[in-house]
Write a protein that holds these residues in place. Sequence first.
Motif, mmCIF file in Angstrom:
data_model
loop_
_atom_site.group_PDB
_atom_site.id
_atom_site.type_symbol
_atom_site.label_atom_id
_atom_site.label_comp_id
_atom_site.label_asym_id
_atom_site.label_seq_id
_atom_site.Cartn_x
_atom_site.Cartn_y
_atom_site.Cartn_z
ATOM 1 N N GLY A 18 0.817 -1.213 0.000
ATOM 2 C CA GLY A 18 0.000 0.000 0.000
ATOM 3 C C GLY A 18 0.847 1.257 0.000
ATOM 4 N N ALA A 19 1.947 1.252 0.757
ATOM 5 C CA ALA A 19 2.838 2.414 0.813
ATOM 6 C C ALA A 19 3.464 2.678 -0.554
ATOM 7 N N VAL A 20 3.936 1.620 -1.198
ATOM 8 C CA VAL A 20 4.543 1.762 -2.526
ATOM 9 C C VAL A 20 3.478 2.201 -3.535
ATOM 10 N N ASN A 21 2.300 1.618 -3.431
ATOM 11 C CA ASN A 21 1.185 1.963 -4.307
ATOM 12 C C ASN A 21 0.852 3.454 -4.194
ATOM 13 N N ARG A 22 0.802 3.958 -2.961
ATOM 14 C CA ARG A 22 0.472 5.369 -2.720
ATOM 15 C C ARG A 22 1.471 6.313 -3.372
ATOM 16 N N VAL A 23 2.778 6.073 -3.150
ATOM 17 C CA VAL A 23 3.772 7.005 -3.680
ATOM 18 C C VAL A 23 3.838 6.957 -5.206
ATOM 19 N N LEU A 24 3.687 5.767 -5.783
ATOM 20 C CA LEU A 24 3.726 5.672 -7.251
ATOM 21 C C LEU A 24 2.466 6.263 -7.873
ATOM 22 N N GLY A 25 1.339 6.123 -7.188
ATOM 23 C CA GLY A 25 0.083 6.691 -7.691
ATOM 24 C C GLY A 25 0.120 8.204 -7.769
ATOM 25 N N LYS A 26 0.927 8.833 -6.920
ATOM 26 C CA LYS A 26 1.048 10.298 -6.901
ATOM 27 C C LYS A 26 2.167 10.814 -7.801
#
Length: 113
Positions: A18-26
Amino acid sequence: MTQTVVLKVGMSCQGCVGAVNRVLGKMEGVESFDIDIKEQKVTVKGNVEPEAVFQTVSKTGKKTSYWPVEAEPKAEAATESKTEAESKTEVKVDATADVEPKLAEAETKPSHV
């Protein structure tokens, strides 16, 4: 220019994903990305610089490195992967055979010793 950046990221749970998903999504320029927790592999495609992707994912606090580059052609790599899988199977069989006698021995010993 669209590039593909592949990273090895130390992820142990869905929170890590989830953390990796969040930063890449932004992240600006990212067109798509794939997160494989089992392989600890993150693949990012888009108009991005490899170093920028590396720095962005590193901000999660997860151990991050570039995925090792395979120097072999894909056909040879596929053959090698099959060989590695066969080797792993052999190791598992050997490990199981090694453990069973010890388990049997442990079961015959009194537990209070």
